[in-house]
Design an enzyme around this catalytic site. Structure first.
Site, PDB file in Angstrom:
ATOM      1  N   GLU A 161      41.161  49.394  47.045  1.00  0.00           N
ATOM      2  CA  GLU A 161      41.159  48.921  48.430  1.00  0.00           C
ATOM      3  C   GLU A 161      41.195  47.403  48.398  1.00  0.00           C
ATOM      4  O   GLU A 161      40.582  46.786  47.535  1.00  0.00           O
ATOM      5  CB  GLU A 161      39.893  49.354  49.181  1.00  0.00           C
ATOM      6  CG  GLU A 161      39.830  50.822  49.518  1.00  0.00           C
ATOM      7  CD  GLU A 161      39.139  51.663  48.456  1.00  0.00           C
ATOM      8  OE1 GLU A 161      39.190  52.888  48.547  1.00  0.00           O
ATOM      9  OE2 GLU A 161      38.555  51.083  47.506  1.00  0.00           O
TER      10      GLU A 161
ATOM     11  N   TYR B 266      48.836  42.733  43.226  1.00  0.00           N
ATOM     12  CA  TYR B 266      48.925  44.177  42.998  1.00  0.00           C
ATOM     13  C   TYR B 266      50.364  44.671  43.111  1.00  0.00           C
ATOM     14  O   TYR B 266      50.778  45.564  42.374  1.00  0.00           O
ATOM     15  CB  TYR B 266      48.009  44.937  43.964  1.00  0.00           C
ATOM     16  CG  TYR B 266      46.573  44.470  43.916  1.00  0.00           C
ATOM     17  CD1 TYR B 266      45.976  44.093  42.709  1.00  0.00           C
ATOM     18  CD2 TYR B 266      45.803  44.363  45.064  1.00  0.00           C
ATOM     19  CE1 TYR B 266      44.661  43.645  42.663  1.00  0.00           C
ATOM     20  CE2 TYR B 266      44.489  43.931  45.023  1.00  0.00           C
ATOM     21  CZ  TYR B 266      43.930  43.563  43.824  1.00  0.00           C
ATOM     22  OH  TYR B 266      42.638  43.116  43.777  1.00  0.00           O
TER      23      TYR B 266
END
Length: 152
Positions: free
Chosen positions: A111, A123
């Site tokens: 998250e 990411y």
């Protein structure tokens, strides 16, 4: 001349590292983990793995990951604010993905704050994609979390 000062290496976190990790945690997050949280993960949680990244003899970042069967979940990752922008997070994240693969994980999830575009870009470099949203996930301000996922 000795250049050890800028040597960068990633290794498993030890109990002796907790005080340095807590300093980075406290500078990085509005609701930081407590010492007991790290202690629990290092000592009692068999699913938990932590890596630290060192520059010379100082820890400048860390990442926690829980690996349960084929699923890996990033619990936390941070680089010391004064060391950001040097691709240390990228190096650390790459090592964490390798660790997850070695331990048999075939997927990775995490998250990230919806407002944390720097982390999201990191990411995305590792092919993580947004697959969902957790509304009001962050307790300090109610910000939503994006759920990101990748097949390893």
């Amino acid at each position: 001349m000795n250049h050890v000062k800028n040597d960068i290496r990633v290794r498993e976190m030890t109990l002796e590292d907790i005080s340095q990790v807590i300093l980075i945690e406290n500078k990085s997050f509005r609701t930081p983990w407590k010492k007991r949280d790290f202690l629990y993960d290092l000592v009692k949680n068999s699913f938990s793995n932590y890596l630290v990244i060192e520059k010379g003899d100082s820890i400048v970042g860390y990442c926690g990951i829980w690996i349960v069967l084929e699923s890996a979940q990033i619990t936390n990752i941070a680089i010391s604010p004064k060391e950001r922008g040097q691709r240390l997070g990228e190096k650390l994240f790459k090592e964490v993905i390798e660790l997850a693969k070695e331990k048999g994980a075939s997927e990775l999830t995490l998250e990230v704050r919806e407002s944390n575009h720097v982390a999201q870009k990191l990411y995305e470099k590792f092919d993580l994609k947004v697959v969902g949203k957790r509304e009001g996930y962050y307790q300090d301000d109610g910000e939503d979390a994006l759920v990101m996922w990748v097949k390893l």
